[in-house]
Design a protein around this motif. Structure first.
Motif, PDB file in Angstrom:
ATOM      1  N   ASN A 133       0.820  -1.214   0.000  1.00 35.25           N
ATOM      2  CA  ASN A 133       0.000   0.000   0.000  1.00 35.25           C
ATOM      3  C   ASN A 133       0.856   1.266   0.000  1.00 35.25           C
ATOM      4  O   ASN A 133       0.395   2.330  -0.420  1.00 35.25           O
ATOM      5  N   ALA A 134       2.102   1.141   0.476  1.00 32.47           N
ATOM      6  CA  ALA A 134       3.018   2.286   0.454  1.00 32.47           C
ATOM      7  C   ALA A 134       3.753   2.382  -0.881  1.00 32.47           C
ATOM      8  O   ALA A 134       4.566   3.289  -1.077  1.00 32.47           O
ATOM      9  N   GLY A 135       3.490   1.435  -1.784  1.00 36.58           N
ATOM     10  CA  GLY A 135       4.062   1.515  -3.127  1.00 36.58           C
ATOM     11  C   GLY A 135       5.323   0.699  -3.339  1.00 36.58           C
ATOM     12  O   GLY A 135       6.016   0.873  -4.351  1.00 36.58           O
ATOM     13  N   TYR A 136       5.631  -0.216  -2.422  1.00 37.50           N
ATOM     14  CA  TYR A 136       6.875  -0.990  -2.529  1.00 37.50           C
ATOM     15  C   TYR A 136       6.601  -2.421  -2.967  1.00 37.50           C
ATOM     16  O   TYR A 136       5.581  -3.008  -2.607  1.00 37.50           O
ATOM     17  N   GLN A 137       7.550  -2.967  -3.715  1.00 42.88           N
ATOM     18  CA  GLN A 137       7.495  -4.389  -4.070  1.00 42.88           C
ATOM     19  C   GLN A 137       8.011  -5.180  -2.874  1.00 42.88           C
ATOM     20  O   GLN A 137       9.082  -4.880  -2.327  1.00 42.88           O
ATOM     21  N   GLU A 239       2.992   6.911   0.061  1.00 42.16           N
ATOM     22  CA  GLU A 239       1.546   6.786   0.277  1.00 42.16           C
ATOM     23  C   GLU A 239       0.897   8.107   0.687  1.00 42.16           C
ATOM     24  O   GLU A 239      -0.332   8.228   0.682  1.00 42.16           O
ATOM     25  N   PHE A 240       1.711   9.117   1.030  1.00 46.80           N
ATOM     26  CA  PHE A 240       1.178  10.445   1.362  1.00 46.80           C
ATOM     27  C   PHE A 240       0.880  11.263   0.106  1.00 46.80           C
ATOM     28  O   PHE A 240       0.134  12.232   0.150  1.00 46.80           O
ATOM     29  N   TRP A 241       1.524  10.911  -1.002  1.00 49.97           N
ATOM     30  CA  TRP A 241       1.558  11.795  -2.172  1.00 49.97           C
ATOM     31  C   TRP A 241       0.172  12.148  -2.717  1.00 49.97           C
ATOM     32  O   TRP A 241      -0.053  13.259  -3.191  1.00 49.97           O
ATOM     33  N   ASP A 242      -0.766  11.201  -2.652  1.00 48.89           N
ATOM     34  CA  ASP A 242      -2.111  11.461  -3.188  1.00 48.89           C
ATOM     35  C   ASP A 242      -2.908  12.427  -2.325  1.00 48.89           C
ATOM     36  O   ASP A 242      -3.949  12.931  -2.764  1.00 48.89           O
ATOM     37  N   VAL A 262      -4.050  13.777   5.028  1.00 43.89           N
ATOM     38  CA  VAL A 262      -3.204  12.621   5.340  1.00 43.89           C
ATOM     39  C   VAL A 262      -3.744  11.912   6.585  1.00 43.89           C
ATOM     40  O   VAL A 262      -3.877  10.677   6.608  1.00 43.89           O
ATOM     41  N   LYS A 263      -4.086  12.688   7.607  1.00 42.80           N
ATOM     42  CA  LYS A 263      -4.631  12.082   8.843  1.00 42.80           C
ATOM     43  C   LYS A 263      -6.002  11.451   8.577  1.00 42.80           C
ATOM     44  O   LYS A 263      -6.339  10.421   9.177  1.00 42.80           O
ATOM     45  N   GLN A 264      -6.755  12.046   7.669  1.00 40.97           N
ATOM     46  CA  GLN A 264      -8.050  11.462   7.301  1.00 40.97           C
ATOM     47  C   GLN A 264      -7.842  10.115   6.606  1.00 40.97           C
ATOM     48  O   GLN A 264      -8.554   9.146   6.886  1.00 40.97           O
ATOM     49  N   GLU A 268      -9.092   6.374   7.662  1.00 41.51           N
ATOM     50  CA  GLU A 268      -9.836   5.525   6.713  1.00 41.51           C
ATOM     51  C   GLU A 268      -9.105   4.209   6.422  1.00 41.51           C
ATOM     52  O   GLU A 268      -9.587   3.379   5.655  1.00 41.51           O
ATOM     53  N   GLY A 269      -7.908   4.039   7.014  1.00 39.93           N
ATOM     54  CA  GLY A 269      -7.146   2.806   6.822  1.00 39.93           C
ATOM     55  C   GLY A 269      -6.363   2.769   5.517  1.00 39.93           C
ATOM     56  O   GLY A 269      -5.857   1.715   5.124  1.00 39.93           O
ATOM     57  N   LYS A 270      -6.232   3.922   4.837  1.00 38.46           N
ATOM     58  CA  LYS A 270      -5.500   3.965   3.575  1.00 38.46           C
ATOM     59  C   LYS A 270      -3.996   4.151   3.787  1.00 38.46           C
ATOM     60  O   LYS A 270      -3.203   3.930   2.883  1.00 38.46           O
TER      61      LYS A 270
END
Length: 293
Positions: A133-137, A239-242, A262-264, A268-270
């Motif tokens: 979810n953080a964008g890593y393989q 994962e913060f970028w969006d 970001v805190k929202q 939301e579990g994102k």
């Protein structure tokens, strides 16, 4: 003749030349005068002064693709960070610091969790979710059972990869598994530079296949990111970028501000709680560091 520096120690640089082997070289005084120090990973030109003894001089350092400060290596295509899923338990704070260090230097990073043969399925699934979810393989391996090693090998092909991880996670076992098919190449390098069997004290490179290099680095217990500021830190959490442009305030630190997207996303579990908590810790450390100076 051109090659790659695979190790530097006590003023000598060991340069691997494809199809010719390993040369023990000294750097010409011109580099010292220019205050340029050759780095492990540098592509260089050498003059051979004794072919039989494989000795030479470095005459030119070719332009660097990039340069890392810790570990001090150059021309890196990607990083692979190895942690164990158990014995020792994964230190996610340390893992996130390494990821920040690589993001800061624009190095793509693959995460490898080793020792799956003794790991718990639920934890492995959680780790996979957090870092995917953080964008890593994320890869899972067991060098004991030789599971996942071929997948790692495929990801290394044709690239120069920094191989890093704390002590005790099986990094050396992984490296041995990766290089076992290339004993002629690695054996020649190991014999000449006298590599220790168990402990890596200096960064060094293994030539494992054509145009494929693995850069083994010393085990670490803490990390320092030169030039990092609290304002830059958010850029090192993919994962913060969006969400960072959707916050109410420009320059939102994502700590105490109202209407922080970001805190929202965290609620939301994102964004994972452990990743956000480590962001907070690093932010406060950087803030304290700035206040001291």
């Amino acid at each position: 003749m051109q090659g790659k520096i695979v190790k530097g120690i006590a003023g000598f640089y060991y340069v691997y030349v494809e199809k010719h082997g390993l040369y023990e070289c000294k750097a010409k005084g011109i580099f010292r005068n220019r205050k340029v120090k050759p780095l492990v990973g540098d592509n260089v030109s050498i003059d051979v002064i004794d072919e039989e003894e494989k000795k030479g001089n470095i005459t030119e350092i070719l332009p660097r693709q990039n340069e890392l400060i810790r570990p001090a290596v150059s021309n890196v295509d990607q990083a692979m960070i190895v942690f164990a899923v158990k014995q020792p338990d994964p230190n996610l704070n340390l893992l996130d610091r390494f990821l920040v260090m690589m993001e800061c230097q624009n190095i793509e990073t693959i995460i490898c969790f080793n020792k799956t043969d003794i790991g718990e399925e639920a934890l492995m699934e959680e780790l996979k979710t957090i870092y995917n979810n953080a964008g890593y393989q994320v890869l899972f391996t067991s060098t004991t059972e030789e599971s996942g090693v071929k997948e790692v090998e495929e990801l290394l092909k044709g690239k120069s990869t920094v191989f890093a991880g704390p002590s005790g996670v099986g990094k050396s076992s992984m490296l041995n598994a990766l290089t076992q098919n290339y004993t002629m190449e690695t054996g020649q390098v190991s014999d000449k530079i006298g590599r220790g069997k168990h402990t890596t004290r200096h960064s060094e490179i293994f030539h494992t296949a054509e145009e494929t290099y693995v850069i083994d680095t010393p085990g670490f217990s803490s990390l320092f990111v030169p030039g990092m500021t609290k304002e830059k830190l958010e850029d090192c959490f993919p994962e913060f970028w969006d969400y960072t442009n959707q916050c109410r305030f420009i320059g939102c630190a994502h700590i105490n501000e109202p209407d922080c997207r970001v805190k929202q996303a965290l609620e939301e579990g994102k964004i994972s709680e452990s990743r956000y908590r480590n962001y907070q810790l690093m932010y406060e450390e950087l803030k304290e560091q700035e206040n001291r100076y």
